[in-house]
Design a protein around this motif. Structure first.
Motif, PDB file in Angstrom:
ATOM      1  N   ILE A 276       2.323  -0.420  22.297  1.00 41.59           N
ATOM      2  CA  ILE A 276       2.100  -1.770  22.784  1.00 41.59           C
ATOM      3  C   ILE A 276       3.421  -2.360  23.248  1.00 41.59           C
ATOM      4  CG2 ILE A 276       2.369  -2.867  20.519  1.00 41.59           C
ATOM      5  CD1 ILE A 276       0.033  -4.704  21.337  1.00 41.59           C
ATOM      6  N   CYS A 277       3.369  -3.098  24.344  1.00 43.05           N
ATOM      7  CA  CYS A 277       4.570  -3.623  24.979  1.00 43.05           C
ATOM      8  C   CYS A 277       4.467  -5.141  25.054  1.00 43.05           C
ATOM      9  CB  CYS A 277       4.742  -3.017  26.372  1.00 43.05           C
ATOM     10  SG  CYS A 277       6.126  -3.677  27.315  1.00 43.05           S
ATOM     11  N   HIS A 278       5.595  -5.820  24.726  1.00 44.57           N
ATOM     12  CA  HIS A 278       5.657  -7.280  24.786  1.00 44.57           C
ATOM     13  C   HIS A 278       6.581  -7.769  25.889  1.00 44.57           C
ATOM     14  CE1 HIS A 278       3.473  -8.074  20.977  1.00 44.57           C
ATOM     15  NE2 HIS A 278       3.952  -6.896  20.636  1.00 44.57           N
ATOM     16  N   LEU A 279       7.037  -6.888  26.738  1.00 44.54           N
ATOM     17  CA  LEU A 279       7.934  -7.283  27.820  1.00 44.54           C
ATOM     18  C   LEU A 279       7.148  -8.013  28.911  1.00 44.54           C
ATOM     19  CD1 LEU A 279      10.083  -4.035  28.098  1.00 44.54           C
ATOM     20  CD2 LEU A 279      10.687  -6.149  26.947  1.00 44.54           C
ATOM     21  N   PRO A 280       7.810  -8.827  29.727  1.00 43.26           N
ATOM     22  CA  PRO A 280       7.116  -9.543  30.821  1.00 43.26           C
ATOM     23  C   PRO A 280       6.796  -8.620  31.987  1.00 43.26           C
ATOM     24  CG  PRO A 280       9.436 -10.090  30.839  1.00 43.26           C
ATOM     25  CD  PRO A 280       9.224  -9.255  29.606  1.00 43.26           C
ATOM     26  N   CYS A 281       5.884  -7.675  31.765  1.00 41.03           N
ATOM     27  CA  CYS A 281       5.531  -6.693  32.791  1.00 41.03           C
ATOM     28  C   CYS A 281       4.368  -7.147  33.667  1.00 41.03           C
ATOM     29  CB  CYS A 281       5.171  -5.350  32.153  1.00 41.03           C
ATOM     30  SG  CYS A 281       6.464  -4.660  31.095  1.00 41.03           S
ATOM     31  N   ARG A 282       3.468  -7.969  33.137  1.00 40.45           N
ATOM     32  CA  ARG A 282       2.297  -8.398  33.879  1.00 40.45           C
ATOM     33  C   ARG A 282       2.324  -9.903  34.033  1.00 40.45           C
ATOM     34  NH1 ARG A 282      -2.689  -6.640  31.869  1.00 40.45           N
ATOM     35  NH2 ARG A 282      -3.667  -8.629  32.250  1.00 40.45           N
ATOM     36  N   PRO A 283       1.907 -10.421  35.194  1.00 41.48           N
ATOM     37  CA  PRO A 283       1.926 -11.875  35.407  1.00 41.48           C
ATOM     38  C   PRO A 283       0.857 -12.561  34.574  1.00 41.48           C
ATOM     39  CG  PRO A 283       0.890 -10.780  37.256  1.00 41.48           C
ATOM     40  CD  PRO A 283       1.431  -9.690  36.372  1.00 41.48           C
ATOM     41  N   VAL A 284       1.229 -13.697  34.010  1.00 40.98           N
ATOM     42  CA  VAL A 284       0.333 -14.494  33.190  1.00 40.98           C
ATOM     43  C   VAL A 284       0.277 -15.894  33.771  1.00 40.98           C
ATOM     44  CG1 VAL A 284      -0.114 -15.411  30.885  1.00 40.98           C
ATOM     45  CG2 VAL A 284       0.849 -13.136  31.148  1.00 40.98           C
ATOM     46  N   LYS A 285      -0.942 -16.433  33.905  1.00 40.93           N
ATOM     47  CA  LYS A 285      -1.088 -17.760  34.463  1.00 40.93           C
ATOM     48  C   LYS A 285      -0.480 -18.789  33.515  1.00 40.93           C
ATOM     49  CE  LYS A 285      -5.339 -16.675  36.940  1.00 40.93           C
ATOM     50  NZ  LYS A 285      -6.764 -17.034  37.137  1.00 40.93           N
ATOM     51  N   PRO A 286       0.297 -19.748  34.040  1.00 46.19           N
ATOM     52  CA  PRO A 286       0.913 -20.762  33.168  1.00 46.19           C
ATOM     53  C   PRO A 286      -0.122 -21.746  32.645  1.00 46.19           C
ATOM     54  CG  PRO A 286       1.377 -21.234  35.463  1.00 46.19           C
ATOM     55  CD  PRO A 286       0.679 -19.898  35.445  1.00 46.19           C
ATOM     56  N   ASN A 287       0.085 -22.187  31.424  1.00 47.42           N
ATOM     57  CA  ASN A 287      -0.779 -23.167  30.789  1.00 47.42           C
ATOM     58  C   ASN A 287      -0.073 -24.513  30.768  1.00 47.42           C
ATOM     59  OD1 ASN A 287      -2.679 -21.171  30.241  1.00 47.42           O
ATOM     60  ND2 ASN A 287      -1.700 -20.649  28.297  1.00 47.42           N
ATOM     61  N   ILE A 288      -0.748 -25.540  31.240  1.00 52.61           N
ATOM     62  CA  ILE A 288      -0.175 -26.878  31.273  1.00 52.61           C
ATOM     63  C   ILE A 288      -0.530 -27.579  29.978  1.00 52.61           C
ATOM     64  CG2 ILE A 288      -0.139 -29.082  32.489  1.00 52.61           C
ATOM     65  CD1 ILE A 288      -0.861 -27.608  35.026  1.00 52.61           C
ATOM     66  N   ILE A 289       0.463 -27.836  29.148  1.00 60.00           N
ATOM     67  CA  ILE A 289       0.283 -28.518  27.866  1.00 60.00           C
ATOM     68  C   ILE A 289       1.009 -29.847  27.966  1.00 60.00           C
ATOM     69  CG2 ILE A 289       0.610 -28.406  25.378  1.00 60.00           C
ATOM     70  CD1 ILE A 289       0.713 -25.395  25.631  1.00 60.00           C
ATOM     71  N   GLY A 290       0.236 -30.930  28.136  1.00 63.82           N
ATOM     72  CA  GLY A 290       0.863 -32.228  28.315  1.00 63.82           C
ATOM     73  C   GLY A 290       1.593 -32.278  29.640  1.00 63.82           C
ATOM     74  N   GLU A 291       2.888 -32.499  29.575  1.00 57.71           N
ATOM     75  CA  GLU A 291       3.716 -32.525  30.772  1.00 57.71           C
ATOM     76  C   GLU A 291       4.568 -31.270  30.894  1.00 57.71           C
ATOM     77  OE1 GLU A 291       5.993 -36.037  30.603  1.00 57.71           O
ATOM     78  OE2 GLU A 291       4.277 -37.407  30.841  1.00 57.71           O
ATOM     79  N   GLN A 292       4.407 -30.313  29.995  1.00 59.85           N
ATOM     80  CA  GLN A 292       5.194 -29.089  30.008  1.00 59.85           C
ATOM     81  C   GLN A 292       4.323 -27.930  30.455  1.00 59.85           C
ATOM     82  OE1 GLN A 292       6.867 -28.586  26.147  1.00 59.85           O
ATOM     83  NE2 GLN A 292       8.213 -30.376  26.290  1.00 59.85           N
ATOM     84  N   ILE A 293       4.947 -26.983  31.085  1.00 53.87           N
ATOM     85  CA  ILE A 293       4.266 -25.772  31.559  1.00 53.87           C
ATOM     86  C   ILE A 293       4.800 -24.594  30.764  1.00 53.87           C
ATOM     87  CG2 ILE A 293       3.855 -24.242  33.505  1.00 53.87           C
ATOM     88  CD1 ILE A 293       4.137 -26.601  35.346  1.00 53.87           C
ATOM     89  N   SER A 294       3.921 -23.938  30.027  1.00 55.08           N
ATOM     90  CA  SER A 294       4.321 -22.800  29.199  1.00 55.08           C
ATOM     91  C   SER A 294       3.620 -21.560  29.708  1.00 55.08           C
ATOM     92  CB  SER A 294       3.957 -23.040  27.732  1.00 55.08           C
ATOM     93  OG  SER A 294       2.566 -23.156  27.592  1.00 55.08           O
ATOM     94  N   SER A 295       4.390 -20.513  29.930  1.00 54.69           N
ATOM     95  CA  SER A 295       3.824 -19.228  30.357  1.00 54.69           C
ATOM     96  C   SER A 295       3.958 -18.253  29.209  1.00 54.69           C
ATOM     97  CB  SER A 295       4.564 -18.708  31.592  1.00 54.69           C
ATOM     98  OG  SER A 295       5.928 -18.562  31.299  1.00 54.69           O
TER      99      SER A 295
END
Length: 733
Positions: free
Chosen positions: A159-178
Motif C-alpha cells: 500500500i502506498c501513501h504517496l501523492p500518486c493519484r489526483p484527489v478532488k479537494p474538499n472545501i471545509i469552511g473557507e479552507q480547501i483540504s486535499s
C-alpha cells in the motif's frame, strides 16, 4: 560525516545493487546540497552517472526503480513503482536509497546531529510519517505496508501513501483540504486502486483475461495501440482499458453482446413493416451497435450515431471507415471517405455521426427507432425520446443501474424512479416493471401511449422495448396500467391493488393469504408504482425469432424461445406456434412465424397517421378480450418454497403437475428455478408437497410414500406453511 555517509552506502555495496550497471561512489557532504530531479527511467540516466562528478543525481533517481527489479535484464525497460517488491528486506533497503533526498547541508547543523540515525518512510509523505529510528521504521513498514500487500507471481504490491493519484479537494469552511488516500499500484497495468478487495478483484480479472505478464510502463512515455475486436462480422477499434469506464472515453462491454443482438433483431423486425427507418444510437461510444445496423440491414435503415465525447466521435468515424461505411457529417459526405476503400469495393452504407447532447439531438429531429443506453439510469432522457418519436416507432431502453433496481440501494430507486421497493424473490421482474412504469409515465406526459414488446432483466442490465402509440386515448389507457403492488413480507404472496375511489380500511385483505389475520402487526407493504400489464408480445417475439434465424444469431435463439413460452405461459412440451388462419405466416426450419402483432397497430393501413375513432374503439375492445390471455404477473421460486425434510420433484415434472391440475404454467427467463403460474401460493405449495418425497424413506417404496403423502396432504399443508413461514422469517431477519 564522511564516515556516516560510507555506512549508508555499505548495504547497497554488499547486495551489489547497481542502477543501469553503474557503480555508485561515496557521496561527499558538499555535493548533496541540492537533489537533482528524477529522470524518466534508469537507462536514460546511465551516461549522466558515468560522467557526472557528483553522485547526488544517482541517489535522487533511485526511488523511481526498486532495487530488486532494476538489475533484471528482461524488465529493464519497464518502470515499476517502488511499492512493488519481492521481499520485506527489499522494501527496507529503499530507506537508504531515499536518504539522498534530504538536505545534507542542514544535516551539518548541531541541532540535527542526533537525527543522523533517523530515516523516513519511502512510501509515506513527510507530513504523514516523520523520520524515526530504524526499529520503529521497520515495524511501520511491516505492519502498515507489507501485511496488507497483494501478492502476484512472487511480487508484493504494498500500500502506498504517496501523492500518486489526483484527489478532488474538499472545501471545509473557507479552507480547501486535499486529502491523499492510500492506494495500490497494479503490477500489470498502470491503474491505482484504493481498496484491497478491489485490488484483488482487479488482479483476478487480469488473470482471467490471460494477462499475467508484468508490463508496468508509464502512460506518459508509452501509448498503447488500439485493439481491433470483431462481433457479428463487424470490426470495431477499441481504446486501451476499453472495459473500464473510469479509464477510457469509449466504453465497450463484451458482456453486452446479448443486449446488442436483441436490439438488432428488434430493428430487423421493424424494417419488415416499413422502410427506410430513421434510427438513432444516442450513446455510441465505439459505435458498434450502429455499425451492425448499417452493415447488415443496408438501405432499410438510416443510422445516426451520437456521442458527446470528442474522442468517441473520432473513434466512431475510424470504425466506420474500418467497416467500409461512409461517414456523413452535416448532411454532406465526408471528404476523402473513399480513400479508405480498396479498388473494386463499394460502400456498404452511410452513417451520420453527430457530436451533441442526446437530449438536444432528440428534440431537434424525429426518429422511427431510438436506443438509449447511458451509463446508469436512463430516466433523464425519456422525455426527450418521446417528444419527437414517430407514430408506431420503437424506443428501447437499457438500464445498468441494477443496484437500485434490484433493491440494493432503495433510496436511489426512490430518487430516480419515484418507486418504493424491497428485496423479494421476484426482484428481477420487479425491476423490469419499474423501468416500464417510468417509460410509460414519460410517454403519457407527451400524450403518447406504449405497448411493451418485451422486457428482459438479466444479471447486469435491464432491457425494455416499447412501441409508441400516439394520442391522448392511448396515453390514458397506458396510465391506467400503472398500479401499486401489495406484497406480503411473511409468505411473499403478492397482488396488484384494485382500482377504486373508495378508501379501504385494510387494503392488505386483498391478499389471497391469511397472514394479515393470523399474525399481529403489519405483515404486508405497498410497492410501486409498477407496470401491471403484460411484459411480452408473442407475435413480435416470433418475428424476432425469425430474424435471428435469418441472420444467424445463434446466441439469442434460446432466450427468445424462452420469452415466447413465457409470453403464452405454456410449457415447452405443449408449445404451439400455429396461430389463427387469418394471419400471414412465414416458415423457417419448420417453425411458423407470425408477420403481424396480436394487439398492436401493425395492421394499420395508414402508417404514421393518427388512428380514427373506429380503429381506437376496435383496439380497446380487442385489448379487453385479450386481458385473460395475458401471462400472469410475477413468478415463484421453487427452492424458496421448498419443504424442510422433503425432496422436491424435478422442475420439468413439477410444471407438468401444475398443468395437469388446470393451471397455466411456464418457466421464466428472470429466474432459472422460477415458475410463472396463475395458481395461488396455497395451491402451489400443496402440489409441491404432494409430489415431494421425504429425505429418509425408512426402506419404504416410492409408491407407498406418495400415497401416504396424498392421504395427509390436507393436514400437512397448514403445517408446512407455518414451518415455511418460520424458516423464511429466520432467513429474512
Amino acid at each position: 560525516m564522511e564516515n556516516m555517509a560510507e555506512e549508508e552506502v555499505l548495504p547497497l555495496e554488499k547486495e551489489e545493487v547497481e542502477v543501469a550497471h553503474v557503480q555508485v561512489p561515496t557521496p561527499a557532504p558538499d555535493s548533496a546540497g541540492t537533489p537533482a530531479p528524477a529522470p524518466d527511467s534508469a537507462l536514460d540516466s546511465a551516461p549522466t552517472l558515468a560522467s557526472a562528478p557528483a553522485p547526488a543525481p544517482a541517489l535522487a533517481q533511485a526511488p523511481a526503480v526498486s532495487p530488486s527489479l532494476a538489475s533484471a535484464p528482461e524488465e529493464a525497460k519497464s518502470k515499476r513503482h517502488i511499492s512493488i517488491q519481492r521481499q520485506l528486506a527489499d522494501l527496507e533497503k529503499l530507506v537508504f536509497v531515499t536518504e539522498g533526498d534530504f538536505d545534507s547541508a542542514s544535516s551539518l547543523n548541531s541541532d540535527n546531529l542526533d537525527a543522523g540515525n533517523r530515516q523516513a518512510c519511502p512510501l509515506c509523505p513527510k507530513e504523514k510519517f516523520r523520520a524515526c529510528n530504524s526499529h520503529k521504521l521497520r515495524r511501520h513498514l511491516q505492519n502498515l505496508h507489507w501485511k496488507v500487500s497483494v501478492e502476484f507471481e512472487g511480487y508484493r504490491m504494498c500500500i502506498c501513501h504517496l501523492p500518486c493519484r489526483p484527489v478532488k479537494p474538499n472545501i471545509i469552511g473557507e479552507q480547501i483540504s486535499s486529502k491523499m488516500g492510500a492506494h495500490y499500484h497494479c503490477i500489470i497495468c498502470s491503474a491505482t486502486i484504493t481498496r484491497r478487495t478491489d485490488m484483488l478483484g482487479h488482479v483476478r480479472r487480469h488473470m482471467n483475461k490471460g494477462e499475467t505478464k508484468s508490463s508496468y510502463i508509464a502512460a506518459s512515455t508509452v501509448k498503447s495501440p488500439n485493439e481491433i475486436l470483431k462481433e457479428a462480422d463487424t470490426d470495431v477499434q477499441v481504446c486501451p482499458n476499453y472495459s473500464i469506464p473510469q479509464k477510457t472515453d469509449s466504453y465497450f462491454n463484451p458482456k453486452m453482446k446479448l443486449n446488442r443482438q436483441l436490439i438488432f433483431c428488434t430493428l430487423a423486425a421493424l424494417t419488415e413493416e416499413r422502410k427506410p427507418l430513421e434510427c438513432l444510437d444516442a450513446f455510441g461510444a465505439t459505435g458498434i451497435m450502429g455499425l451492425q445496423w448499417a452493415k447488415h440491414l443496408g438501405n432499410a435503415v438510416k443510422v445516426t450515431i451520437n456521442d458527446l465525447n470528442e474522442n468517441s466521435v473520432t473513434l466512431i468515424q475510424e470504425n466506420c471507415h474500418l467497416n467500409k461505411l461512409k461517414v456523413v457529417v452535416d448532411s454532406k459526405e465526408k471528404e476523402k471517405s473513399d480513400d479508405f476503400l480498396e479498388e473494386g469495393e463499394k460502400n456498404l452504407g452511410n452513417i451520420k455521426v453527430t457530436k451533441m447532447d442526446a437530449n438536444v439531438l432528440m428534440h431537434l429531429r424525429s426518429f422511427d427507432f431510438i436506443h438509449l443506453d447511458p451509463f446508469g439510469t436512463s430516466v433523464n432522457y425519456l422525455d426527450s425520446a418521446f417528444r419527437n418519436i414517430r407514430n408506431l416507432g420503437i424506443v428501447s431502453v437499457t438500464s445498468t443501474d441494477i443496484s437500485s433496481l434490484y433493491a440494493k440501494a432503495q433510496h436511489v430507486a426512490r430518487r430516480h424512479y419515484g418507486c418504493n421497493i424491497v428485496r423479494t424473490e421476484y426482484y428481477k421482474e420487479l425491476a423490469a416493471r419499474i423501468v416500464v412504469a417510468a417509460v410509460a409515465r414519460a410517454a403519457a406526459r407527451c400524450n403518447k401511449g406504449i405497448e411493451v414488446l418485451f422486457a428482459v432483466a438479466l444479471e447486469h442490465f435491464v432491457l425494455v422495448v416499447v412501441r409508441v402509440l400516439r394520442g391522448p386515448t392511448s396515453a390514458d389507457e397506458t396510465a391506467k396500467k400503472i398500479q401499486y403492488l401489495i406484497h406480503c413480507q411473511w409468505c411473499e404472496e403478492r397482488i396488484f391493488q384494485k382500482d377504486g375511489n373508495m378508501v379501504e380500511e385494510n387494503p392488505y385483505r386483498q391478499l389471497p393469504c391469511n397472514c394479515h389475520g393470523s399474525m399481529p402487526g403489519k405483515t404486508a407493504i405497498e410497492l410501486g408504482p409498477l407496470w401491471s400489464s403484460s411484459l411480452f408480445n408473442t407475435g413480435f417475439l416470433k418475428r424476432m425469432l425469425f430474424e435471428s434465424l435469418h441472420h444467424g444469431l445463434d446466441d439469442i435463439q434460446t432466450l427468445i424461445k424462452t420469452l415466447i413460452f413465457e409470453s403464452e405461459c405454456t410449457p415447452q412440451s405443449q408449445f404451439s406456434v400455429h396461430g389463427p388462419s387469418h394471419l400471414n405466416k412465414q416458415e423457417e426450419n419448420g417453425v411458423f412465424i407470425k408477420t403481424t402483432d396480436d394487439t398492436t397497430t401493425d395492421n394499420y393501413v395508414a402508417q404514421g397517421k393518427r388512428k380514427s375513432n373506429e380503429m381506437i374503439n376496435n383496439l380497446g375492445k380487442k385489448q379487453k378480450t385479450d386481458v385473460s390471455a395475458e401471462h400472469p404477473p410475477f413468478y415463484y421460486n421453487i427452492h424458496r418454497h421448498s419443504i424442510k425434510g422433503m425432496n422436491m420433484p424435478k422442475l420439468k415434472k413439477f410444471l407438468c403437475y401444475l398443468s395437469q391440475a388446470g393451471f397455466r404454467v411456464s418457466r421464466t427467463h428472470f429466474d432459472p428455478m422460477g415458475v410463472r403460474t396463475d395458481a395461488p401460493l396455497t395451491q402451489f405449495k400443496s402440489i409441491l408437497l404432494k409430489y415431494s418425497t421425504p429425505t429418509y424413506t425408512g426402506g419404504q417404496s416410492e409408491g407407498h410414500v406418495q400415497s401416504a403423502c396424498e392421504d395427509t396432504v390436507t393436514d400437512g399443508v397448514e403445517m408446512s406453511m407455518n414451518d415455511k413461514a418460520e424458516a423464511s422469517g429466520c432467513r429474512r431477519w
